[in-house]
Design a protein around this motif. Structure first.
Motif, PDB file in Angstrom:
ATOM      1  N   VAL A 134      -3.144 -13.749 -18.707  1.00 24.77           N
ATOM      2  CA  VAL A 134      -1.762 -13.671 -19.200  1.00 24.77           C
ATOM      3  C   VAL A 134      -1.140 -15.059 -19.285  1.00 24.77           C
ATOM      4  N   MET A 135      -0.476 -15.342 -20.392  1.00 25.08           N
ATOM      5  CA  MET A 135       0.353 -16.526 -20.573  1.00 25.08           C
ATOM      6  C   MET A 135       1.819 -16.083 -20.520  1.00 25.08           C
ATOM      7  N   ASN A 136       2.683 -16.890 -19.943  1.00 27.23           N
ATOM      8  CA  ASN A 136       4.093 -16.520 -19.868  1.00 27.23           C
ATOM      9  C   ASN A 136       4.945 -17.772 -19.716  1.00 27.23           C
ATOM     10  N   THR A 137       6.260 -17.582 -19.667  1.00 30.94           N
ATOM     11  CA  THR A 137       7.153 -18.724 -19.572  1.00 30.94           C
ATOM     12  C   THR A 137       7.171 -19.307 -18.162  1.00 30.94           C
ATOM     13  N   VAL A 138       7.350 -20.616 -18.066  1.00 32.62           N
ATOM     14  CA  VAL A 138       7.561 -21.260 -16.776  1.00 32.62           C
ATOM     15  C   VAL A 138       8.894 -22.012 -16.777  1.00 32.62           C
ATOM     16  N   SER A 139       9.728 -21.743 -17.787  1.00 25.70           N
ATOM     17  CA  SER A 139      11.020 -22.420 -17.855  1.00 25.70           C
ATOM     18  C   SER A 139      12.141 -21.412 -18.085  1.00 25.70           C
ATOM     19  N   PHE A 140      12.444 -21.086 -19.346  1.00 23.53           N
ATOM     20  CA  PHE A 140      13.503 -20.132 -19.631  1.00 23.53           C
ATOM     21  C   PHE A 140      13.166 -19.343 -20.890  1.00 23.53           C
ATOM     22  N   ASP A 141      13.897 -18.241 -21.087  1.00 24.55           N
ATOM     23  CA  ASP A 141      13.817 -17.361 -22.253  1.00 24.55           C
ATOM     24  C   ASP A 141      12.619 -16.413 -22.158  1.00 24.55           C
ATOM     25  N   HIS A 142      12.789 -15.277 -22.819  1.00 25.51           N
ATOM     26  CA  HIS A 142      11.760 -14.243 -22.855  1.00 25.51           C
ATOM     27  C   HIS A 142      10.845 -14.510 -24.046  1.00 25.51           C
ATOM     28  N   PRO A 143       9.552 -14.773 -23.834  1.00 20.89           N
ATOM     29  CA  PRO A 143       8.654 -15.102 -24.951  1.00 20.89           C
ATOM     30  C   PRO A 143       8.397 -13.903 -25.857  1.00 20.89           C
ATOM     31  N   ASP A 144       7.962 -14.185 -27.053  1.00 15.13           N
ATOM     32  CA  ASP A 144       7.587 -13.144 -27.998  1.00 15.13           C
ATOM     33  C   ASP A 144       6.369 -12.394 -27.455  1.00 15.13           C
ATOM     34  N   PRO A 145       6.305 -11.055 -27.667  1.00 16.05           N
ATOM     35  CA  PRO A 145       5.150 -10.296 -27.135  1.00 16.05           C
ATOM     36  C   PRO A 145       3.811 -10.677 -27.741  1.00 16.05           C
ATOM     37  N   SER A 146       3.795 -11.529 -28.752  1.00 21.77           N
ATOM     38  CA  SER A 146       2.514 -11.961 -29.317  1.00 21.77           C
ATOM     39  C   SER A 146       1.663 -12.699 -28.291  1.00 21.77           C
ATOM     40  N   VAL A 198       9.087 -15.572 -14.031  1.00 20.36           N
ATOM     41  CA  VAL A 198       9.699 -16.678 -13.279  1.00 20.36           C
ATOM     42  C   VAL A 198      10.755 -17.430 -14.082  1.00 20.36           C
ATOM     43  N   ALA A 199      11.201 -16.883 -15.211  1.00 21.71           N
ATOM     44  CA  ALA A 199      12.125 -17.616 -16.070  1.00 21.71           C
ATOM     45  C   ALA A 199      13.453 -17.909 -15.366  1.00 21.71           C
ATOM     46  N   ASP A 200      14.007 -19.109 -15.588  1.00 22.25           N
ATOM     47  CA  ASP A 200      15.283 -19.518 -14.997  1.00 22.25           C
ATOM     48  C   ASP A 200      16.440 -19.252 -15.945  1.00 22.25           C
ATOM     49  N   ASN A 201      17.567 -18.853 -15.393  1.00 20.91           N
ATOM     50  CA  ASN A 201      18.844 -18.783 -16.119  1.00 20.91           C
ATOM     51  C   ASN A 201      18.741 -18.039 -17.445  1.00 20.91           C
ATOM     52  N   THR A 202      18.077 -16.907 -17.420  1.00 23.17           N
ATOM     53  CA  THR A 202      17.912 -16.155 -18.657  1.00 23.17           C
ATOM     54  C   THR A 202      17.683 -14.685 -18.341  1.00 23.17           C
ATOM     55  N   PHE A 203      17.747 -13.860 -19.365  1.00 26.06           N
ATOM     56  CA  PHE A 203      17.521 -12.420 -19.252  1.00 26.06           C
ATOM     57  C   PHE A 203      16.032 -12.168 -19.354  1.00 26.06           C
ATOM     58  N   ARG A 204      15.413 -11.596 -18.319  1.00 24.75           N
ATOM     59  CA  ARG A 204      13.961 -11.522 -18.259  1.00 24.75           C
ATOM     60  C   ARG A 204      13.335 -10.369 -19.044  1.00 24.75           C
TER      61      ARG A 204
END
Length: 295
Positions: A142-154, A182-188
């Motif tokens: 799995v790849m995912n964010t380590v900063s902010f924002d919800h990534p695209d499901p692609s 683990v995203a910061d300051n965003t809607f997960r």
């Protein structure tokens, strides 16, 4: 299917078991799959399905377009998503059986049958790259964010059937497996959206984070193109007020068949007793958060 065999002349078939275990016997050999694994049977390949457990159910995606392939990794590079080394192909096996059998064919959207006097799985060897295969979804990196924002499901795409139109696929097979958020300051959870892709979702086990109630293992949901959707009201409130500490999603395995085409439900699906007529109620209690008129 003890005396019956099948092949699909229209497209390849992706099997996604949700409960139980089954044996798929093919012209190229045998595959055993269970919940948490998938199998792909190529177009035109004869096969037979044997249920190995009493209670068995799942999902099937029929792909009429380009064969499923691994998605482009882009900046991810060599190590991420589904790796080709984890896909398994059958060892050659054959049946030498005579008797009364039935061969069923799907051709041009219709079903045909004929009687045959031998097993069509009497192939002793095979070569080439059009072969059935299986994959254990727990091997997905799995790849995912380590900063902010919800990534695209692609970023969760296991297999894709590319189309001639850049940016949209004939069909994507996407999973939402156990992972860290683990995203910061965003809607997960997934944000509210609509898009040109039609989204058919299923749940293999556990709970899907965007809909914690009413979406159960073995169930499904469909949001066709340009239909707005997103987390239910309770999930929105919970995520909006949660402390943003690293969070582990463990008890979950959802998937999505995402296509650029409109998916038309059958009459049985629309009128079945298991359908949720109050499905949209999960959004009715979303609160208005505007504090002043800025027009």
């Amino acid at each position: 299917m003890s005396e019956r065999y099948f092949y699909n002349a229209d497209g390849e078939m992706l099997f996604v078991p949700q409960l139980g275990e089954l044996l798929i016997k093919t012209e190229c050999g045998n595959l055993t799959i269970k919940a948490g694994e998938i199998a792909v049977i190529p177009r035109g390949l004869k096969f037979q399905v044997i249920l190995l457990t009493k209670n068995t159910r799942g999902y099937i995606c029929e792909n009429y377009g380009h064969n499923f392939v691994l998605p482009e990794r882009g900046p991810v590079g060599a190590n991420g998503y589904a790796n080709d080394r984890d896909f398994q192909y059958p060892v050659a096996a054959f049946e030498d059986k005579q008797g009364k059998f039935e061969l069923v064919t799907k051709f041009n959207g219709n079903m045909f049958r004929c009687d045959i006097s031998h097993s069509p799985l009497d192939v002793v060897a095979w070569t080439g790259n059009s072969a059935p295969y299986k994959y254990n979804l727990s091997r997905f990196n799995v790849m995912n964010t380590v900063s902010f924002d919800h990534p695209d499901p692609s970023i969760f795409t296991v297999l894709t059937s590319p189309s001639s139109t850049e940016g949209v696929a004939n069909i994507d097979f996407v999973i939402f497996p156990p992972r860290w958020m683990v995203a910061d300051n965003t809607f997960r959870p997934p944000y509210y959206h609509r898009n040109v892709m039609s989204e058919f979702m299923g749940l293999i086990k556990g709970v899907y984070d965007a809909k914690e109630h009413g979406f159960v293992p073995g169930g499904m949901s469909l949001h066709n193109c340009m239909s707005p959707h997103g987390p239910e009201a309770d999930v929105f409130e919970k995520a909006s007020n949660a402390e943003l500490q690293p969070q582990r999603y463990d008890n979950t395995l959802a998937f999505m068949f995402e296509s650029r085409y409109i998916i038309s439900p059958t009459k049985y699906a629309l009128e079945g007793k298991e359908r949720q007529p109050n499905y949209t109620d999960c959004w009715r209690t979303i609160k208005k958060h505007f504090t002043e008129d800025l027009t």
